[in-house]
Design a protein around this motif. Structure first.
Motif: not given
Length: 531
Positions: A10-11, A15-18, A137-139
């Motif tokens: 989901d994150l 962020w558009g990192l698909t 959170r780390t990512l």
């Protein structure tokens, strides 16, 4: 509650990192479990090629890319191109799977207790979550760090048994909405002072670096050069082209030694460097850092580069904002002489192979579409490209930033994935091609619009040029007999042909097939070897 894997998916979507670039192993499979249908996984056959594909993609889009590598060995395979990404300030989130937490201390296969140490010093930060619930959170931390100036790759080690752990909603509910934004550049007073110094100079010169190769900075640099009557050089070792090589103010690329830079800038009393380190030298030819009577001011987003410079003043901030302010403040002094256009090099005639490299670049210049994108990794012929091939707009050229081989061929894949509407022309040396040759398979699988032009001189031409410069002789390992890149390309499922005439080269370059094409072009300048 949701799992770590579901939360991270989901994150990434937020962020558009698909688009994910990777070469997975067993440690990474839990992350890829139930891979979302709206994501795409760009598989590379070697981690070095994977890293370069992601680098090219992130540079071309201006957005971060996610890299999925396998354990310490896979991360190690990617290190050469990770150095390029660090030097280029490419925003990458580079991940590698760690063994299950309970097995790391036992020395289990595919475990590395010091995995975060492996990628240093080629990343901005190297992270590993303290517990499974800290993975999202780390990512997020890695994502924001990668994008903050100066941009660059960030590494995250991810234990394989973390992905199925459950996460409390309150621990992650804000992560996807957060924005971390830099405030910009130097204050108005500092830019006004810079503009005053520029206007007061009798013979100023502009030196540009890769940070200017984005819009609107690219266009603003042209406007500033014309308004202030500035000749324009590119900083040594340019990995991008921040100024049109067809513009009458363009002077070329500064040499890679201290004395040569000073000699080429002689006669100028004010040197304004925008978006480049001051300076990236290579050959040890000592001399004065600046010509007599010259002052230098650089503007960069990189505080490390600013602090390291041995001369001049530095402003650390957003280069585009500073350029914009200078354009608004600047006016052309009435007594400053106009810039005289440089003389274009004479064309070198050729008919049959092997060709002088100059004639190949002349042919490229004649037939390339105006919106073509160039990838260059023929290191022995780089100067000819800058002299002979027109680069007209932002994002027109990509070159390895750290000096290692293996970037060019797979980076062309990433650039083409970023914008399939523009055909990519990758000019690669026959030696350099072997470092990232696995990228041919990815280009074929995705039917990408890339023309690979492999210049065959049967050797490491870049190294052969250094033999005399370094005063060495009898050096082994510089000749490359028996390479057949046409057959290699065919084995990866990619159409390929060997070019025998300049007319045939022009025809092949203008053919514009829907998918990829490889052209082997024999050139002179290497050893006369069979095969």
């Amino acid at each position: 509650m949701t799992t770590v894997r579901e939360t991270v998916h989901d994150l990434l979507r937020a962020w558009g990192l698909t688009t994910i670039f990777g070469n997975p192993g067993s440690n990474e499979l839990p992350f890829l479990d139930r891979f979302p249908a709206d994501f795409r996984y760009i598989l590379g056959l070697h981690e070095g090629a994977v890293l370069a594909m992601a680098d090219g993609y992130a540079q071309a889009t201006g957005r971060p890319a996610l890299v999925n590598l396998h354990a310490a060995a896979g991360l190690g395979n990617a290190m050469g191109n990770l150095a390029n990404a660090k030097e280029m300030h490419t925003p990458l989130i580079v991940t590698a799977g760690q063994q299950s937490r309970g097995l790391v201390g036992l020395g289990a296969m595919l475990s590395e207790p010091d995995l975060t140490v492996v990628p240093t010093p080629h990343v901005k930060a190297s992270l590993e979550p303290k517990r499974a619930q800290d993975v999202p959170r780390t990512l997020a931390q890695a994502y924001h760090l990668a994008m903050l100036p100066p941009r660059g790759p960030v590494f995250v080690s991810l234990p394989l048994d973390d992905w199925t752990a459950e996460v409390e909603p309150h621990e992650v509910e804000h992560l996807g909405r957060r924005r971390v934004t830099p405030l910009g550049g130097p204050g108005e007073g500092q830019v006004e002072e810079l503009a005053t110094r520029l206007a007061a100079a009798s013979s100023p010169v502009l030196v540009l670096g890769p940070e200017v190769d984005v819009e609107p900075a690219f266009s603003q640099a042209i406007e500033l050069a014309e308004a202030a009557r500035l000749p324009v050089w590119l900083a040594p070792h340019p990995p991008r082209c921040p100024f049109p090589t067809t513009h009458p103010h363009y002077r070329g690329v500064l040499p890679t030694n201290v004395a040569g830079v000073s000699e080429n800038l002689a006669g100028h009393d004010f040197i304004l460097v925008l978006g480049a380190p001051v300076f990236r030298y290579h050959v040890n030819r000592p001399g004065p850092f600046l010509p007599p009577g010259a002052e230098l001011v650089s503007v960069t987003s990189d505080p490390t580069a600013a602090a390291r410079a041995p001369m001049g003043d530095a402003l650390v901030g957003d280069v585009t904002r500073v350029l914009s302010a200078l354009v608004k403040l600047g006016a052309r002094p009435a007594d400053r002489a106009p810039v005289t256009p440089r003389t274009a090099p004479e064309k070198v005639p050729a008919d049959k192979a092997p060709f002088p490299a100059e004639s190949v670049y002349d042919a490229l210049a004649e037939v390339l579409p105006e919106d073509a994108v160039l990838i260059s990794e023929s290191t022995s012929n780089t100067g000819m490209l800058w002299e002979r091939v027109p680069i007209r707009g932002a994002g027109g050229l990509y070159f390895p930033a750290a000096g290692g081989l293996g970037f060019g061929l797979p980076a062309a894949v990433g650039v083409a994935l970023a914008d399939p509407s523009r055909r990519v022309f990758a000019v690669i040396g026959d030696g350099a091609a072997q470092y990232g040759v696995q990228g041919l398979w990815s280009a074929a699988m995705h039917q990408l619009p890339i023309t690979f032009v492999v210049l065959r001189n049967n050797g490491y031409g870049g190294l052969q040029r250094f033999v005399d410069a370094l005063g060495v002789s009898g050096v082994p390992g510089l000749d490359l007999p028996g390479l057949d890149i046409v057959s290699v390309a065919a084995g990866y499922g990619l159409p390929a042909e060997r070019v025998g005439t300049i007319a045939g080269l022009r025809a092949a370059l203008t053919a514009m097939p829907d998918g990829p094409l490889l052209l082997e072009v024999p050139i002179t300048g290497g050893p006369d070897l069979a095969g």
